[in-house]
Enzyme design. Structure first.
Site, PDB file in Angstrom:
ATOM      1  N   VAL A 113       0.838  -1.198   0.000  1.00 37.36           N
ATOM      2  CA  VAL A 113       0.000   0.000   0.000  1.00 37.36           C
ATOM      3  C   VAL A 113       0.877   1.254   0.000  1.00 37.36           C
ATOM      4  O   VAL A 113       0.552   2.249  -0.663  1.00 37.36           O
ATOM      5  CB  VAL A 113      -0.967   0.004   1.209  1.00 37.36           C
ATOM      6  CG1 VAL A 113      -1.766   1.306   1.268  1.00 37.36           C
ATOM      7  CG2 VAL A 113      -1.915  -1.185   1.147  1.00 37.36           C
ATOM      8  N   CYS A 114       1.995   1.196   0.711  1.00 38.00           N
ATOM      9  CA  CYS A 114       2.864   2.378   0.853  1.00 38.00           C
ATOM     10  C   CYS A 114       3.252   3.011  -0.478  1.00 38.00           C
ATOM     11  O   CYS A 114       3.116   4.234  -0.635  1.00 38.00           O
ATOM     12  CB  CYS A 114       4.100   2.030   1.676  1.00 38.00           C
ATOM     13  SG  CYS A 114       3.732   1.479   3.363  1.00 38.00           S
TER      14      CYS A 114
END
Length: 185
Positions: free
Chosen positions: A44-45
């Site tokens: 997700v980062c």
């Protein structure tokens, strides 16, 4: 945390092909976003950091500097920047916080993990926290909503006595809180 001043810190960041030192003095006199995320080379980062990179020019036009922060080192940030097309777009500061000092200062260190929560802090030119958002591991943030919050915070700072209602967008009507408005909204 809202309306508190950021605490002193010192870190090495990766920015525009160089390692640079950043402290709380680097934030003084300008709007800033501290964008905490758990770790480099994850899932997700990079989507969040890439989204923020896509909005960085507009944030800069509004006088806002961006500082992404994870407990990785500045060396790891460089390696990720060099190996990922998404992260390669980043022009803002990527702070290494391997000691956890900054992450702990903002109260977003995950207990026993040595990783930061997904957290965003909007800081005004006096170094005071005006907005914050913390999400669970699997919930990515939206840079457009952050930009809306920046615009609202800057408007309120420039227009004492006015506030921005829900979903306010730049150019829309604001409110001037008064006894006359009580029960009328």
């Amino acid at each position: 945390m809202i309306n508190t001043k950021i605490k002193p810190f010192s870190a090495t960041a990766y920015k525009n092909g160089e390692f640079v030192e950043v402290t709380e003095k680097s934030v003084e006199g300008k709007w800033a976003v501290f964008f905490f995320y758990p770790a480099d080379f994850t899932f997700v980062c990079p989507t969040e950091l890439g989204d923020l990179a896509d909005h960085y020019a507009e944030l800069q036009e509004r006088g806002v500097e961006v500082f992404s922060v994870s407990t990785d080192t500045h060396f790891t940030h460089k390696a990720w920047h060099d190996s990922s097309d998404t992260i390669g777009k980043i022009q803002y500061y990527m702070l290494g916080d391997q000691t956890g000092n900054i992450t702990n200062n903002f109260g977003v260190m995950r207990e026993g993990q040595g990783l930061a929560d997904r957290a965003t802090f909007l800081i005004d030119p006096e170094g005071v926290i005006q907005a914050m958002e913390i999400t669970a591991e699997g919930i990515g943030r939206d840079a457009e909503d952050l930009l809306r919050k920046v615009k609202a915070a800057q408007y309120v700072a420039a227009h004492p006595g006015e506030v921005c209602p829900a979903k306010w967008k730049e150019g829309e009507e604001t409110l001037a809180p008064s006894l006359d408005l009580v029960g009328k909204i």
